[in-house]
Design an enzyme around this catalytic site. Structure first.
Site, PDB file in Angstrom:
ATOM      1  N   GLN A 102      40.594  44.364  40.973  1.00 28.42           N
ATOM      2  CA  GLN A 102      40.731  42.890  41.370  1.00 28.42           C
ATOM      3  C   GLN A 102      40.159  42.480  42.503  1.00 28.42           C
ATOM      4  OE1 GLN A 102      44.782  41.173  40.096  1.00 28.42           O
ATOM      5  NE2 GLN A 102      45.168  43.346  39.954  1.00 28.42           N
ATOM      6  N   HIS A 120      37.134  40.243  39.252  1.00 27.68           N
ATOM      7  CA  HIS A 120      37.144  38.906  39.900  1.00 27.68           C
ATOM      8  C   HIS A 120      35.846  38.915  40.691  1.00 27.68           C
ATOM      9  CE1 HIS A 120      41.938  38.607  39.470  1.00 27.68           C
ATOM     10  NE2 HIS A 120      41.193  38.579  38.547  1.00 27.68           N
ATOM     11  N   CYS A 128      23.019  31.626  41.428  1.00 34.04           N
ATOM     12  CA  CYS A 128      22.595  30.059  41.342  1.00 34.04           C
ATOM     13  C   CYS A 128      22.855  29.757  39.927  1.00 34.04           C
ATOM     14  CB  CYS A 128      20.983  29.814  41.816  1.00 34.04           C
ATOM     15  SG  CYS A 128      20.526  28.110  41.301  1.00 34.04           S
ATOM     16  N   CYS A 131      19.329  27.909  38.080  1.00 30.38           N
ATOM     17  CA  CYS A 131      18.524  28.622  37.718  1.00 30.38           C
ATOM     18  C   CYS A 131      18.782  30.100  37.086  1.00 30.38           C
ATOM     19  CB  CYS A 131      17.273  28.646  38.636  1.00 30.38           C
ATOM     20  SG  CYS A 131      17.492  29.666  39.794  1.00 30.38           S
ATOM     21  N   GLY A 194      49.027  48.638  44.231  1.00 30.82           N
ATOM     22  CA  GLY A 194      48.663  47.731  45.039  1.00 30.82           C
ATOM     23  C   GLY A 194      48.445  46.277  44.673  1.00 30.82           C
ATOM     24  N   THR A 195      49.146  46.073  43.657  1.00 34.05           N
ATOM     25  CA  THR A 195      48.927  44.747  42.939  1.00 34.05           C
ATOM     26  C   THR A 195      50.185  43.771  42.851  1.00 34.05           C
ATOM     27  OG1 THR A 195      48.044  43.134  41.196  1.00 34.05           O
ATOM     28  CG2 THR A 195      48.445  45.489  40.596  1.00 34.05           C
ATOM     29  N   SER A 196      50.451  42.573  42.973  1.00 34.96           N
ATOM     30  CA  SER A 196      51.681  41.790  42.900  1.00 34.96           C
ATOM     31  C   SER A 196      51.780  41.599  41.486  1.00 34.96           C
ATOM     32  CB  SER A 196      51.649  40.547  43.758  1.00 34.96           C
ATOM     33  OG  SER A 196      50.495  39.723  43.416  1.00 34.96           O
ATOM     34  N   GLU A 222      56.730  47.349  47.016  1.00 33.48           N
ATOM     35  CA  GLU A 222      57.732  46.384  46.370  1.00 33.48           C
ATOM     36  C   GLU A 222      57.842  46.569  44.912  1.00 33.48           C
ATOM     37  OE1 GLU A 222      59.126  44.572  48.570  1.00 33.48           O
ATOM     38  OE2 GLU A 222      57.934  44.929  50.116  1.00 33.48           O
ATOM     39  N   ALA A 238      49.592  53.052  49.007  1.00 37.20           N
ATOM     40  CA  ALA A 238      48.437  53.840  48.252  1.00 37.20           C
ATOM     41  C   ALA A 238      48.063  55.038  48.828  1.00 37.20           C
ATOM     42  CB  ALA A 238      47.463  52.596  48.296  1.00 37.20           C
TER      43      ALA A 238
HETATM   44  C1  BV8 Z   1      41.318  32.746  33.687  1.00 36.42           C
HETATM   45  C2  BV8 Z   1      39.269  35.900  43.606  1.00 36.42           C
HETATM   46  C3  BV8 Z   1      40.594  31.548  31.545  1.00 36.42           C
HETATM   47  C4  BV8 Z   1      39.050  36.926  44.464  1.00 36.42           C
HETATM   48  C5  BV8 Z   1      41.415  35.401  42.666  1.00 36.42           C
HETATM   49  C6  BV8 Z   1      48.574  33.018  32.195  1.00 36.42           C
HETATM   50  C7  BV8 Z   1      50.013  32.759  32.717  1.00 36.42           C
HETATM   51  C8  BV8 Z   1      50.032  31.981  33.673  1.00 36.42           C
HETATM   52  C9  BV8 Z   1      48.729  31.553  34.401  1.00 36.42           C
HETATM   53  C10 BV8 Z   1      47.519  31.960  33.692  1.00 36.42           C
HETATM   54  C11 BV8 Z   1      47.725  32.585  32.528  1.00 36.42           C
HETATM   55  N1  BV8 Z   1      46.271  33.057  32.387  1.00 36.42           N
HETATM   56  C12 BV8 Z   1      45.380  32.336  33.256  1.00 36.42           C
HETATM   57  C13 BV8 Z   1      46.183  31.908  34.173  1.00 36.42           C
HETATM   58  C14 BV8 Z   1      45.616  30.821  35.315  1.00 36.42           C
HETATM   59  C15 BV8 Z   1      45.219  31.842  36.619  1.00 36.42           C
HETATM   60  C16 BV8 Z   1      46.468  32.476  37.207  1.00 36.42           C
HETATM   61  O1  BV8 Z   1      46.592  33.627  36.769  1.00 36.42           O
HETATM   62  N2  BV8 Z   1      47.436  32.057  37.818  1.00 36.42           N
HETATM   63  C17 BV8 Z   1      48.662  32.519  38.210  1.00 36.42           C
HETATM   64  C18 BV8 Z   1      48.354  32.716  39.609  1.00 36.42           C
HETATM   65  C19 BV8 Z   1      49.830  31.444  37.774  1.00 36.42           C
HETATM   66  N3  BV8 Z   1      44.217  32.636  36.301  1.00 36.42           N
HETATM   67  C20 BV8 Z   1      43.045  32.389  36.193  1.00 36.42           C
HETATM   68  O2  BV8 Z   1      42.804  31.207  36.791  1.00 36.42           O
HETATM   69  C21 BV8 Z   1      41.960  33.479  35.863  1.00 36.42           C
HETATM   70  N4  BV8 Z   1      40.953  32.843  34.876  1.00 36.42           N
HETATM   71  O3  BV8 Z   1      42.464  32.967  33.328  1.00 36.42           O
HETATM   72  O4  BV8 Z   1      40.323  32.137  32.739  1.00 36.42           O
HETATM   73  C22 BV8 Z   1      41.719  30.498  31.711  1.00 36.42           C
HETATM   74  C23 BV8 Z   1      41.317  29.377  32.469  1.00 36.42           C
HETATM   75  C24 BV8 Z   1      42.140  28.106  32.569  1.00 36.42           C
HETATM   76  C25 BV8 Z   1      43.266  28.026  31.959  1.00 36.42           C
HETATM   77  C26 BV8 Z   1      43.697  29.237  31.225  1.00 36.42           C
HETATM   78  C27 BV8 Z   1      42.778  30.272  31.125  1.00 36.42           C
HETATM   79  C28 BV8 Z   1      41.085  33.940  36.993  1.00 36.42           C
HETATM   80  C29 BV8 Z   1      42.024  34.411  38.226  1.00 36.42           C
HETATM   81  C30 BV8 Z   1      41.027  34.803  39.151  1.00 36.42           C
HETATM   82  C31 BV8 Z   1      41.647  34.548  40.278  1.00 36.42           C
HETATM   83  N5  BV8 Z   1      40.804  34.984  41.598  1.00 36.42           N
HETATM   84  N6  BV8 Z   1      40.600  35.512  43.725  1.00 36.42           N
HETATM   85  C32 BV8 Z   1      39.004  36.794  46.044  1.00 36.42           C
HETATM   86  O5  BV8 Z   1      38.938  35.808  46.236  1.00 36.42           O
HETATM   87  O6  BV8 Z   1      39.176  37.769  46.502  1.00 36.42           O
HETATM   88  S1  BV8 Z   1      43.120  35.798  43.072  1.00 36.42           S
HETATM   89  C33 BV8 Z   1      43.338  37.028  43.945  1.00 36.42           C
HETATM   90  O7  BV8 Z   1      44.778  37.330  43.078  1.00 36.42           O
HETATM   91  C34 BV8 Z   1      42.691  37.920  43.963  1.00 36.42           C
HETATM   92  O8  BV8 Z   1      41.521  38.098  43.305  1.00 36.42           O
HETATM   93  C35 BV8 Z   1      43.457  39.106  43.784  1.00 36.42           C
HETATM   94  O9  BV8 Z   1      42.615  40.090  43.332  1.00 36.42           O
HETATM   95  C36 BV8 Z   1      44.391  38.733  42.708  1.00 36.42           C
HETATM   96  C37 BV8 Z   1      45.418  39.464  42.709  1.00 36.42           C
HETATM   97  O10 BV8 Z   1      46.239  39.715  43.810  1.00 36.42           O
HETATM   98  P1  BV8 Z   1      46.725  41.182  44.179  1.00 36.42           P
HETATM   99  O11 BV8 Z   1      45.190  42.013  44.289  1.00 36.42           O
HETATM  100  O12 BV8 Z   1      47.813  41.540  43.345  1.00 36.42           O
HETATM  101  O13 BV8 Z   1      47.126  40.969  45.721  1.00 36.42           O
HETATM  102  P2  BV8 Z   1      48.458  40.372  46.284  1.00 36.42           P
HETATM  103  O14 BV8 Z   1      48.275  40.050  47.706  1.00 36.42           O
HETATM  104  O15 BV8 Z   1      49.226  39.391  45.426  1.00 36.42           O
HETATM  105  O16 BV8 Z   1      49.391  41.560  46.265  1.00 36.42           O
HETATM  106  C38 BV8 Z   1      49.172  42.595  46.968  1.00 36.42           C
HETATM  107  C39 BV8 Z   1      50.346  43.670  46.731  1.00 36.42           C
HETATM  108  O17 BV8 Z   1      50.145  44.875  47.507  1.00 36.42           O
HETATM  109  C40 BV8 Z   1      51.726  43.428  46.763  1.00 36.42           C
HETATM  110  O18 BV8 Z   1      52.512  43.708  45.611  1.00 36.42           O
HETATM  111  C41 BV8 Z   1      52.092  44.188  48.044  1.00 36.42           C
HETATM  112  O19 BV8 Z   1      53.566  44.770  47.800  1.00 36.42           O
HETATM  113  C42 BV8 Z   1      51.052  45.614  47.924  1.00 36.42           C
HETATM  114  N7  BV8 Z   1      50.879  46.374  49.239  1.00 36.42           N
HETATM  115  C43 BV8 Z   1      50.786  45.980  50.277  1.00 36.42           C
HETATM  116  N8  BV8 Z   1      50.394  47.093  50.902  1.00 36.42           N
HETATM  117  C44 BV8 Z   1      50.239  47.969  50.131  1.00 36.42           C
HETATM  118  C45 BV8 Z   1      50.526  47.526  48.965  1.00 36.42           C
HETATM  119  N9  BV8 Z   1      50.437  48.604  47.797  1.00 36.42           N
HETATM  120  C46 BV8 Z   1      50.385  49.836  48.297  1.00 36.42           C
HETATM  121  N10 BV8 Z   1      49.842  50.229  49.389  1.00 36.42           N
HETATM  122  C47 BV8 Z   1      49.970  49.546  50.472  1.00 36.42           C
HETATM  123  N11 BV8 Z   1      49.508  49.931  51.676  1.00 36.42           N
END
Ligand code: BV8
Length: 250
Positions: A102, A120, A128, A131, A194-196, A222, A238
């Site tokens: 992701q 993602h 663009c 075009c 490392g994904t939530s 977590e 990780a």
């Molecule tokens: C879509 C861009 C069709 C990249 C991002 C079903 C149910 C509910 C909602 C939806 C559903 N289907 C679709 C949705 C809507 C929405 C969605 O999911 N909303 C949620 C939030 C409710 N999804 C979409 O819109 C997707 N498109 O489905 O299209 C559609 C459209 C409309 C309506 C219906 C269908 C598109 C989603 C794309 C979002 N893009 N950003 C960027 O900018 O970088 S989101 C963002 O979250 C990033 O992309 C990221 O990759 C993604 C996931 O986050 P994580 O990677 O998990 O990161 P996070 O910070 O959350 O967690 C970090 C974790 O690491 C923690 O757990 C922590 O404990 C852990 N950690 C920390 N340190 C460490 C560690 N682990 C290991 N080692 C460590 N050292």
């Protein structure tokens, strides 16, 4: 079945035939790239409705570009972690290995993985939508904000380049999803790192591997809403957990 929750395991990647690494922001945390949620998370400071959706870009592309240039600046000096390097070593030893990520930071590719499916999009690509032109480059900041192909138009009317990132509400790229589903369907070990597990459809992709009887391992300090679907939950970072899982790789 409830997962085995542990900080150590005797499981080893070398004993699997086809491994998929499914990664999120925690994978790159040790590289210095902030995660999205939790303490210090990007979405705490920047509301994604204002910076990471098509409507925000249509409303104010320069504001959205300012945010993405800030992120280019954050990521540009960062190097792959030991965890990224171990995953690259796994692909070198077992070429069937696939990374489904992701993350948009490109660090798996820098570490040496060739088979990386970016669910993602990518921070270093722009497109663009008028075009269809595409451009890849690590400019930081990215300053030529308008697509140069539209010479017939005055500068102020030319379309803006758009970051080639899947924002909230955007559909994921069909060929990337298909390639990811294919790899996940065929693996016998999936390691989620490392994904939530709150962003869909990405969060539910590991379940495809479960349907096919693969072993599912979660690495995260977590618990997540998906933890119960995993066979083994390794509660550690990780880098540390990959060091253990990748022990004995050629
Ligand atoms: C879509 C861009 C069709 C990249 C991002 C079903 C149910 C509910 C909602 C939806 C559903 N289907 C679709 C949705 C809507 C929405 C969605 O999911 N909303 C949620 C939030 C409710 N999804 C979409 O819109 C997707 N498109 O489905 O299209 C559609 C459209 C409309 C309506 C219906 C269908 C598109 C989603 C794309 C979002 N893009 N950003 C960027 O900018 O970088 S989101 C963002 O979250 C990033 O992309 C990221 O990759 C993604 C996931 O986050 P994580 O990677 O998990 O990161 P996070 O910070 O959350 O967690 C970090 C974790 O690491 C923690 O757990 C922590 O404990 C852990 N950690 C920390 N340190 C460490 C560690 N682990 C290991 N080692 C460590 N050292």
């Amino acid at each position: 079945m409830t997962p085995l929750v542990a900080t150590t395991t005797s499981l080893r990647v070398k004993d699997a035939r086809r491994v998929v690494f499914f990664t999120g922001a925690g994978m790159s945390a040790a590289a210095g790239i902030p995660t999205f949620r939790g303490k210090g998370g990007i979405w705490k400071e920047y509301d994604y409705g204002s910076y990471a959706c098509q409507q925000a870009f249509n409303r104010d592309p320069e504001k959205v570009w300012e945010f993405h240039n800030y992120r280019r600046g954050l990521v540009e000096p960062c190097q792959p972690t030991q965890g990224h390097r171990l995953i690259a070593r796994c692909e070198a030893a077992q070429p069937s290995t696939v990374v489904v990520t992701q993350n948009i930071d490109g660090l798996h590719q820098v570490a040496g993985n060739a088979k990386v499916r970016e669910l993602h999009g990518g921070l270093w690509r722009v497109r663009c939508d008028v075009c269809g032109a595409k451009h890849t480059g690590r400019e930081s900041p990215f300053v030529e904000l308008r697509c140069p192909r539209h010479e017939d138009l005055p500068e102020w009317k030319r379309p803006y380049w758009r970051p080639d990132i899947v924002w909230f509400g955007d559909a994921l790229n069909r060929s990337v999803i298909e390639a990811s589903v294919e790899a996940i369907s065929r693996c016998d070990m999936l390691i989620s790192i490392g994904t939530s597990a709150v962003v869909y459809p990405a969060a539910e992709l590991p379940l495809i591997a479960k349907r096919n009887k693969a072993l599912l391992v979660e690495i995260n300090p977590e618990e997540t809403p998906m933890s119960n679907a995993f066979d083994v939950c390794l509660r550690g970072t990780a880098d540390a957990m990959l060091e253990m899982l990748c022990e004995g790789l050629e």
